[in-house]
Design a protein around this motif. Structure first.
Motif, mmCIF file in Angstrom:
data_model
loop_
_atom_site.group_PDB
_atom_site.id
_atom_site.type_symbol
_atom_site.label_atom_id
_atom_site.label_comp_id
_atom_site.label_asym_id
_atom_site.label_seq_id
_atom_site.Cartn_x
_atom_site.Cartn_y
_atom_site.Cartn_z
ATOM 1 N N LEU A 1 0.823 -1.202 0.000
ATOM 2 C CA LEU A 1 0.000 0.000 0.000
ATOM 3 C C LEU A 1 0.864 1.262 0.000
ATOM 4 O O LEU A 1 0.517 2.261 -0.637
ATOM 5 N N LEU A 2 1.994 1.208 0.677
ATOM 6 C CA LEU A 2 2.896 2.340 0.690
ATOM 7 C C LEU A 2 3.453 2.605 -0.696
ATOM 8 O O LEU A 2 3.505 3.746 -1.154
ATOM 9 N N VAL A 3 3.850 1.560 -1.402
ATOM 10 C CA VAL A 3 4.357 1.717 -2.763
ATOM 11 C C VAL A 3 3.250 2.204 -3.691
ATOM 12 O O VAL A 3 3.465 3.047 -4.560
ATOM 13 N N LEU A 4 2.031 1.687 -3.505
ATOM 14 C CA LEU A 4 0.907 2.111 -4.335
ATOM 15 C C LEU A 4 0.635 3.596 -4.169
ATOM 16 O O LEU A 4 0.496 4.327 -5.160
ATOM 17 N N PHE A 5 0.555 4.091 -2.938
ATOM 18 C CA PHE A 5 0.268 5.496 -2.720
ATOM 19 C C PHE A 5 1.453 6.396 -3.059
ATOM 20 O O PHE A 5 1.268 7.568 -3.376
ATOM 21 N N ALA A 6 2.676 5.886 -3.018
ATOM 22 C CA ALA A 6 3.839 6.696 -3.385
ATOM 23 C C ALA A 6 3.914 6.886 -4.890
ATOM 24 O O ALA A 6 4.389 7.922 -5.365
ATOM 25 N N THR A 7 3.449 5.933 -5.662
ATOM 26 C CA THR A 7 3.531 6.044 -7.110
ATOM 27 C C THR A 7 2.284 6.655 -7.732
ATOM 28 O O THR A 7 2.273 6.967 -8.909
ATOM 29 N N MET A 8 1.246 6.842 -6.962
ATOM 30 C CA MET A 8 0.000 7.382 -7.489
ATOM 31 C C MET A 8 0.004 8.905 -7.356
ATOM 32 O O MET A 8 0.420 9.441 -6.339
ATOM 33 N N SER A 9 -0.447 9.597 -8.396
ATOM 34 C CA SER A 9 -0.517 11.058 -8.311
ATOM 35 C C SER A 9 -1.942 11.475 -7.964
ATOM 36 O O SER A 9 -2.907 10.810 -8.323
ATOM 37 N N PHE A 10 -2.049 12.577 -7.245
ATOM 38 C CA PHE A 10 -3.334 13.087 -6.789
ATOM 39 C C PHE A 10 -3.530 14.493 -7.335
ATOM 40 O O PHE A 10 -2.580 15.263 -7.439
ATOM 41 N N SER A 11 -4.764 14.832 -7.659
ATOM 42 C CA SER A 11 -5.080 16.209 -8.029
ATOM 43 C C SER A 11 -6.387 16.597 -7.347
ATOM 44 O O SER A 11 -7.315 15.803 -7.251
ATOM 45 N N MET A 12 -6.423 17.835 -6.878
ATOM 46 C CA MET A 12 -7.590 18.346 -6.170
ATOM 47 C C MET A 12 -7.875 19.743 -6.703
ATOM 48 O O MET A 12 -6.976 20.577 -6.780
ATOM 49 N N ASP A 13 -9.120 19.987 -7.113
ATOM 50 C CA ASP A 13 -9.514 21.265 -7.667
ATOM 51 C C ASP A 13 -10.566 21.885 -6.753
ATOM 52 O O ASP A 13 -11.544 21.228 -6.394
ATOM 53 N N MET A 14 -10.350 23.145 -6.360
ATOM 54 C CA MET A 14 -11.265 23.834 -5.451
ATOM 55 C C MET A 14 -11.753 25.121 -6.102
ATOM 56 O O MET A 14 -10.999 25.787 -6.811
ATOM 57 N N HIS A 15 -13.006 25.452 -5.849
ATOM 58 C CA HIS A 15 -13.579 26.703 -6.341
ATOM 59 C C HIS A 15 -14.064 27.493 -5.132
ATOM 60 O O HIS A 15 -14.869 27.013 -4.338
ATOM 61 N N PHE A 16 -13.545 28.728 -5.017
ATOM 62 C CA PHE A 16 -13.904 29.620 -3.919
ATOM 63 C C PHE A 16 -14.748 30.760 -4.459
ATOM 64 O O PHE A 16 -14.484 31.296 -5.536
ATOM 65 N N CYS A 17 -15.758 31.121 -3.729
ATOM 66 C CA CYS A 17 -16.527 32.324 -4.010
ATOM 67 C C CYS A 17 -16.314 33.239 -2.808
ATOM 68 O O CYS A 17 -16.887 33.030 -1.737
ATOM 69 N N GLY A 18 -15.440 34.221 -2.983
ATOM 70 C CA GLY A 18 -15.012 35.044 -1.852
ATOM 71 C C GLY A 18 -14.022 34.225 -1.033
ATOM 72 O O GLY A 18 -13.011 33.764 -1.526
ATOM 73 N N LYS A 19 -14.333 34.011 0.245
ATOM 74 C CA LYS A 19 -13.494 33.152 1.089
ATOM 75 C C LYS A 19 -14.202 31.852 1.435
ATOM 76 O O LYS A 19 -13.732 31.096 2.266
ATOM 77 N N THR A 20 -15.322 31.599 0.766
ATOM 78 C CA THR A 20 -16.112 30.398 1.046
ATOM 79 C C THR A 20 -15.816 29.332 -0.014
ATOM 80 O O THR A 20 -15.874 29.613 -1.213
ATOM 81 N N LEU A 21 -15.535 28.135 0.440
ATOM 82 C CA LEU A 21 -15.308 27.014 -0.470
ATOM 83 C C LEU A 21 -16.654 26.544 -1.008
ATOM 84 O O LEU A 21 -17.531 26.140 -0.255
ATOM 85 N N VAL A 22 -16.818 26.613 -2.332
ATOM 86 C CA VAL A 22 -18.082 26.239 -2.949
ATOM 87 C C VAL A 22 -18.048 24.796 -3.424
ATOM 88 O O VAL A 22 -18.990 24.042 -3.216
ATOM 89 N N ASP A 23 -16.949 24.371 -4.052
ATOM 90 C CA ASP A 23 -16.879 23.019 -4.594
ATOM 91 C C ASP A 23 -15.461 22.487 -4.460
ATOM 92 O O ASP A 23 -14.488 23.234 -4.602
ATOM 93 N N LEU A 24 -15.360 21.198 -4.195
ATOM 94 C CA LEU A 24 -14.077 20.508 -4.066
ATOM 95 C C LEU A 24 -14.196 19.180 -4.787
ATOM 96 O O LEU A 24 -15.112 18.395 -4.501
ATOM 97 N N LYS A 25 -13.307 18.917 -5.728
ATOM 98 C CA LYS A 25 -13.346 17.662 -6.480
ATOM 99 C C LYS A 25 -11.939 17.097 -6.600
ATOM 100 O O LYS A 25 -10.966 17.821 -6.744
#
Length: 124
Positions: A3-27
C-alpha cells in the motif's frame, strides 16, 4: 508495504472553487464546478470591475515514476545473490515426493473388547 508503494507512485489532483473566502466546490481528479458568478455570466454593469470574487485553486501532487526496477542491468554480485537466495529458499521447502509413512509396516493393536458395544454409544 504494498500500500505504501501504491500510494507513493500514485498522483493526486484536487480542484477547489472559492466564491469570496467560502469554499463552494471541491473535487478530486476533476475540475470543480463553478458557483455561476464567473465574469462571462455577469451582466454588463459589473464588467467594469477589475476583479471578481470567484477564484479557482488546483493542487497537484505528482507520484514517483522511478520505482520501476530494471532487471536487465543487474551486476554480477546482484545476480549471484539472487540465484543463491532463490536456491536457498527452495531448499527450505520439504520434498513431497519422499513422503515416508513410518506406520506403514505396523499393524493396529488387536481389539480385545468392543468399547462402543459395552458402553452402548452409537453414531447415528
Amino acid at each position: 508495504m504494498a500500500l505504501l508503494v501504491l500510494f507513493a507512485t500514485m498522483s493526486f489532483s484536487m480542484d477547489m472553487h472559492f466564491c469570496g473566502k467560502t469554499l463552494v466546490d471541491l473535487k478530486f481528479y476533476q475540475q470543480a464546478d463553478t458557483c455561476g458568478m464567473n465574469m462571462g455570466e455577469m451582466d454588463m454593469a459589473s464588467e467594469t470591475m477589475e476583479s471578481h470574487c470567484c477564484s479557482d485553486l488546483a493542487i497537484v501532487i505528482p507520484g514517483q515514476d522511478d520505482l520501476q526496477p530494471s532487471f536487465d542491468k543487474l551486476t554480477l554480485e546482484q545476480q549471484t545473490f539472487l540465484v543463491s537466495f532463490v536456491y536457498t529458499y527452495l531448499q527450505l521447502l520439504p520434498d513431497l515426493e519422499d513422503e515416508h509413512d513410518p506406520y506403514r509396516d505396523y499393524a493396529p493393536p488387536p481389539l480385545i473388547r468392543d468399547v462402543q458395544i459395552l458402553d452402548q454409544t452409537f453414531l447415528i
